[in-house]
Design a protein around this motif. Sequence first.
Motif, PDB file in Angstrom:
ATOM      1  N   TYR A  39       0.737  -1.155   0.178  1.00 33.81           N
ATOM      2  CA  TYR A  39      -0.035   0.028   0.119  1.00 33.81           C
ATOM      3  C   TYR A  39       0.930   1.203  -0.097  1.00 33.81           C
ATOM      4  O   TYR A  39       0.706   2.092  -0.801  1.00 33.81           O
ATOM      5  CB  TYR A  39      -0.833  -0.077   1.215  1.00 33.81           C
ATOM      6  N   TRP A  96      -3.117  -6.867  -2.494  1.00 37.22           N
ATOM      7  CA  TRP A  96      -4.228  -7.759  -1.676  1.00 37.22           C
ATOM      8  C   TRP A  96      -3.761  -7.848  -0.177  1.00 37.22           C
ATOM      9  O   TRP A  96      -4.784  -7.656   0.680  1.00 37.22           O
ATOM     10  CB  TRP A  96      -4.326  -9.102  -2.266  1.00 37.22           C
ATOM     11  N   ALA A 114      -4.992  -4.850   1.463  1.00 30.43           N
ATOM     12  CA  ALA A 114      -6.484  -5.162   2.085  1.00 30.43           C
ATOM     13  C   ALA A 114      -6.642  -5.988   3.270  1.00 30.43           C
ATOM     14  O   ALA A 114      -7.589  -5.786   4.271  1.00 30.43           O
ATOM     15  CB  ALA A 114      -7.365  -5.448   0.757  1.00 30.43           C
ATOM     16  N   GLY A 130      -9.566  -0.287   1.769  1.00 35.56           N
ATOM     17  CA  GLY A 130      -9.758  -0.748   0.435  1.00 35.56           C
ATOM     18  C   GLY A 130      -8.367   0.283  -0.261  1.00 35.56           C
ATOM     19  O   GLY A 130      -8.090   1.185   0.398  1.00 35.56           O
ATOM     20  N   TYR A 184      -8.539  -3.197  -8.415  1.00 32.67           N
ATOM     21  CA  TYR A 184      -8.463  -2.241  -7.477  1.00 32.67           C
ATOM     22  C   TYR A 184      -9.762  -2.024  -7.121  1.00 32.67           C
ATOM     23  O   TYR A 184     -10.303  -1.837  -6.019  1.00 32.67           O
ATOM     24  CB  TYR A 184      -7.738  -1.049  -7.880  1.00 32.67           C
ATOM     25  N   LEU A 211     -11.422  -5.045  -5.278  1.00 36.93           N
ATOM     26  CA  LEU A 211     -10.835  -5.040  -3.757  1.00 36.93           C
ATOM     27  C   LEU A 211     -11.571  -3.854  -2.906  1.00 36.93           C
ATOM     28  O   LEU A 211     -11.698  -4.012  -1.544  1.00 36.93           O
ATOM     29  CB  LEU A 211      -9.402  -4.919  -3.834  1.00 36.93           C
ATOM     30  N   GLU A 212     -11.816  -2.752  -3.367  1.00 35.11           N
ATOM     31  CA  GLU A 212     -12.092  -1.825  -2.824  1.00 35.11           C
ATOM     32  C   GLU A 212     -13.602  -1.957  -2.386  1.00 35.11           C
ATOM     33  O   GLU A 212     -14.030  -1.628  -1.258  1.00 35.11           O
ATOM     34  CB  GLU A 212     -12.417  -0.441  -3.561  1.00 35.11           C
ATOM     35  N   TRP A 240     -13.019  -5.200   0.495  1.00 35.78           N
ATOM     36  CA  TRP A 240     -11.764  -5.343   1.292  1.00 35.78           C
ATOM     37  C   TRP A 240     -12.287  -5.760   2.748  1.00 35.78           C
ATOM     38  O   TRP A 240     -11.486  -6.653   3.115  1.00 35.78           O
ATOM     39  CB  TRP A 240     -11.060  -3.961   1.486  1.00 35.78           C
ATOM     40  N   ARG A 241     -13.505  -5.608   3.178  1.00 31.48           N
ATOM     41  CA  ARG A 241     -13.685  -6.155   4.502  1.00 31.48           C
ATOM     42  C   ARG A 241     -14.230  -7.693   4.209  1.00 31.48           C
ATOM     43  O   ARG A 241     -13.981  -8.595   5.109  1.00 31.48           O
ATOM     44  CB  ARG A 241     -14.978  -5.507   4.917  1.00 31.48           C
ATOM     45  N   GLN A 281     -12.905  -9.852   2.559  1.00 30.85           N
ATOM     46  CA  GLN A 281     -11.536 -10.637   2.193  1.00 30.85           C
ATOM     47  C   GLN A 281     -11.207 -11.344   3.499  1.00 30.85           C
ATOM     48  O   GLN A 281     -10.281 -12.560   3.325  1.00 30.85           O
ATOM     49  CB  GLN A 281     -10.315  -9.598   1.713  1.00 30.85           C
TER      50      GLN A 281
END
Length: 318
Positions: A75, A96, A99, A105, A166, A169-170, A173-174, A176
Amino acid sequence: MRSDHDPHAVNFLIDEAGPDPRAGHVRADMPGIVWNGGMAAIALIAGPFLLSPSAAALFVVTTGAALLLGHSVGYHRMMIHGSFRAPRWLTRTLVWFGAFVGMAGPYGIIRAHDTRDWAQRQADCHPFLRHGTTILRDAWWQIYCRLDLDRPPRFDFAEIDRDPFYRWLEATWRWQQIPVALIFFAIGGWGWVVWGVAARVAVATHGHWLVGHLAHNRGPQHWTVDAHGVQAFDVPWAAIPTMGEAWHNNHHAYPGSARIGLHPGQSDWGYAVIRLFERLGLASDVRTPATMGRRDGLSRVGRAARWRSPALPRAARR
């Protein structure tokens, strides 16, 4: 957007007249309260009853991997500052892991980071953005609230919009954490879920605030950046847990650098991983102060000294 000509730029924020980093309102953020508070509550209530040697080892390994590969390398140094380049598969893997840390995210972390970065470069900014209030209030603000600026900056996400990974994933993200939790449950039961997910996320989110608060209020200094209303400090005890990110004074001096631990004895595991990638042919264009050249407006503190922000003018607190 990212500038190859200015490695110290705030990469995703649109530089224009109008946005104001001073006027805004701090409001309780319900998703943050549920997520961050929920993870902390689970860890504190259930964690002591489900602790085992294997759960403790899982916590250490997963937290270390998340903070090293995800928060520090993926990140912060790669995606946000562009301090090195990597193949697409490795870029996606590192993002990833970012995240997986459980803080935000990719779009959310860029907005939070670059808004703060931009604001601290101004003559003055809202105390939320400079950690300029009491430690307890700052904990509540940073972990469980959000700042709504009256005139916020705009962002250009064209660079990451090109990759749908991206955006996915945004949006997720939770979520995941769910497949990770299922795997942990299948192997080690609820103890692995609590320590491998809830405790890990709670320590990451709350620890990120604590180091950030200290890094903008007290500690050793080697540099000041002229004209910036907020200066930074190092947090030496947190160098290893943060994988080198705690040398925050160095980072403010050279924000585009892949290397943050610049002085003898300053541990920087994040940079060690990037150097390993480079040796394996997986990282290129690795930026360091030596490759970026002299930065205008950077002044060296004559002697690394310990300062406390109350002794500084309000606009200089960080």
